[in-house]
Design an enzyme around this catalytic site. Structure first.
Site, short mmCIF file in Angstrom:
data_model
loop_
_atom_site.label_atom_id
_atom_site.label_comp_id
_atom_site.label_asym_id
_atom_site.label_seq_id
_atom_site.Cartn_x
_atom_site.Cartn_y
_atom_site.Cartn_z
N ASP A 59 -38.49 28.53 29.46
CA ASP A 59 -38.91 29.16 28.22
C ASP A 59 -40.23 29.86 28.51
OD1 ASP A 59 -39.02 30.07 25.65
OD2 ASP A 59 -39.13 28.11 24.69
N PHE A 78 -43.25 30.06 22.30
CA PHE A 78 -43.11 28.98 21.33
C PHE A 78 -44.14 27.87 21.54
CE2 PHE A 78 -40.91 25.02 19.98
CZ PHE A 78 -40.84 25.30 18.63
N ASP A 89 -42.24 35.90 23.27
CA ASP A 89 -42.06 36.24 21.86
C ASP A 89 -43.08 35.51 21.00
OD1 ASP A 89 -41.03 33.69 22.43
OD2 ASP A 89 -39.66 33.75 20.72
N GLY A 114 -36.95 31.18 16.40
CA GLY A 114 -37.45 31.08 15.03
C GLY A 114 -36.52 30.37 14.07
N ASP A 140 -30.47 23.95 23.63
CA ASP A 140 -31.38 22.98 24.25
C ASP A 140 -32.06 22.25 23.12
OD1 ASP A 140 -34.62 23.47 24.15
OD2 ASP A 140 -33.49 25.26 23.65
N CYS A 174 -17.39 4.67 26.91
CA CYS A 174 -18.32 5.65 27.49
C CYS A 174 -18.47 5.35 28.98
CB CYS A 174 -19.67 5.58 26.78
SG CYS A 174 -20.92 6.68 27.50
N CYS A 211 -20.91 6.47 30.95
CA CYS A 211 -22.28 6.76 31.42
C CYS A 211 -22.83 5.57 32.20
CB CYS A 211 -23.18 7.12 30.24
SG CYS A 211 -23.95 5.70 29.45
N CYS A 224 -23.53 2.49 29.83
CA CYS A 224 -22.37 1.80 29.23
C CYS A 224 -21.45 1.17 30.27
CB CYS A 224 -21.59 2.78 28.35
SG CYS A 224 -22.55 3.30 26.92
N HIS A 262 -27.62 7.68 28.52
CA HIS A 262 -26.47 7.65 27.62
C HIS A 262 -26.48 8.88 26.70
CE1 HIS A 262 -23.45 6.42 24.74
NE2 HIS A 262 -24.30 6.84 23.84
#
Ligand code: PRF
Ligand code: ZN
Length: 375
Positions: A89, A93, A143, A221, A271, A309, A311, A314, A340
């Site tokens: 980025d 921001f 920006d 924005g 994101d 799950c 992951c 888990c 997770h």
């Protein structure tokens, strides 16, 4: 290069080819602001949970350790040992949300660093120079993210300046990419649409920036205090004016429900700090909604965070054990929750891509939303 593979309503299934590999879209980028995913998550972990793109921040890395140091090291990919795509980025921001004593002028923004108070100036050229030193795959244009709400006159003036800054970003990036010692000579540039909740300003800005042949287009924005209904309305009204043959990126969004709704309106990239930030606080996502693992009712719960799950948390640990780790402030507790949550987001994006390919996006979205109590 973006290839539109399939459309289902407005939802797009695409493939974005970069020098650091291919990105299947829609995609959720995993946020590593200071070139680290918070919660002690390594880049090997990111591979295990099938992360496609990592996101870092120009402003933070400029302040510490410094973009020149990273360039000298060989670029951000080498520095953090991540060979897949990275999006940076622009700092726009972060300067507005973090730094103190800002002064916005035509040339750029002056502010004091949130780390040591040092005075810094950043404009379009500085932001591009820093991102070029980092050598990210995709650089974001510099920006202004105007506050919400903002007066119409302030908004129009701000958006006009953001447009002039975009022209300067493009020119500077073209120049930097041609220099002999550039870290990534194929660095790509995404422009950022602004205009708050003023749909006419959004649309005229979208039309104007679409004329520049950029690699992608972001909506900035949004998720800055307006209601979800207003955000969805702006997406309904604005996305049709951004090039369909380019990826669309909704910056800083959001909850699983926000992502499901935005995909339905044609967004490709997302994101958000939610999965990492919430994970560090013991808040975990499941198909039934968010759970707070600090809750006493999990004290003796043998089940994993989410049944089925796959992951790393888990597969091996119970809710009771993770709850204990969190309460004992052991780093492993946070780490397992973050892994997770990122896995949950990455897996939801895979399901989204499959559903679009099968022309069943609406059904999938409704099913997923109705399963979650708190979205
Ligand atoms: N601009 C930039 N980055 C951002 C935003 C923006 O408007 C937002 C707004 N949600 C998040 N990140 N450059
Ligand atoms: Zn899990």
């Amino acid at each position: 290069m973006y290839q539109l593979i399939k459309k289902d309503g407005k939802a797009k299934r695409g493939r974005f080819t970069t020098v650091h590999g291919t990105i299947e879209t829609p995609v959720f980028m995993n946020v590593g602001t200071v070139a680290a995913i918070k919660g002690a998550v390594s880049t090997d972990d990111l591979k295990e949970i099938r992360t496609q793109v990592e996101l870092s921040n120009t402003y933070h890395l400029h302040v510490r350790p410094g973009d020149r140091l990273i360039k000298e090291f060989g670029g951000l990919h080498k520095f953090m040992n991540w060979d897949r795509p990275i999006l940076t980025d622009s700092g726009g921001f972060q300067v507005f949300s973090l730094a103190k004593l800002r002064k916005i002028k035509e040339e750029g923004v002056s502010f004091s660093s949130h780390i040591d108070g040092r005075k810094i100036f950043m404009g379009p050229e500085e932001s591009m120079q820093i991102q070029s030193n980092l050598g990210s795959t995709i650089a974001m244009a510099f920006d202004e993210c105007p506050p919400h709400p903002a007066e119409r006159k302030y908004m129009q003036d701000s958006v006009d300046r953001t447009t002039r800054w975009l022209y300067r970003c493009k020119k500077e990036m073209d120049r930097l990419n041609r220099l002999p010692d550039t870290v990534n000579p194929h660095q790509m540039l995404f422009g950022i649409n602004q205009g708050g909740t003023y749909e006419d300003i959004r649309i005229s800005h979208a039309k104007e920036i679409s004329r520049l042949d950029l690699d992608g287009y972001a909506l900035g924005g949004l998720a800055v205090g307006e209601s979800h209904a207003e955000m969805y309305r702006i997406l309904d009204e604005t996305v049709p004016y951004l090039p369909e043959a380019k990826p669309t990126y909704l910056m800083g969004v959001g909850t699983p429900a926000n992502i499901l709704e935005a995909v339905d309106r044609g967004v490709d990239f997302f994101d958000c700090v939610y999965p990492t930030r919430n994970g560090r606080h013991g808040h975990v996502y499941t198909n039934h909604g968010k759970m707070n693992l600090f809750n006493k009712k999990y004290e003796l719960d043998h089940r994993p965070i989410e049944e089925g799950c796959q992951c790393p948390a888990c597969r091996s640990y119970s809710r009771a054990y993770i709850r204990h780790l969190l309460k004992a402030k052991e780093m492993l507790g946070m780490r397992l929750c973050v892994l997770h949550n990122l896995y949950f987001y990455n897996t939801m994006m895979e399901e989204i891509r499959d559903a679009i390919e099968q022309g069943q996006y609406r059904e999938y979205k409704e099913r997923k939303l109705s399963g979650m109590e708190n979205k």
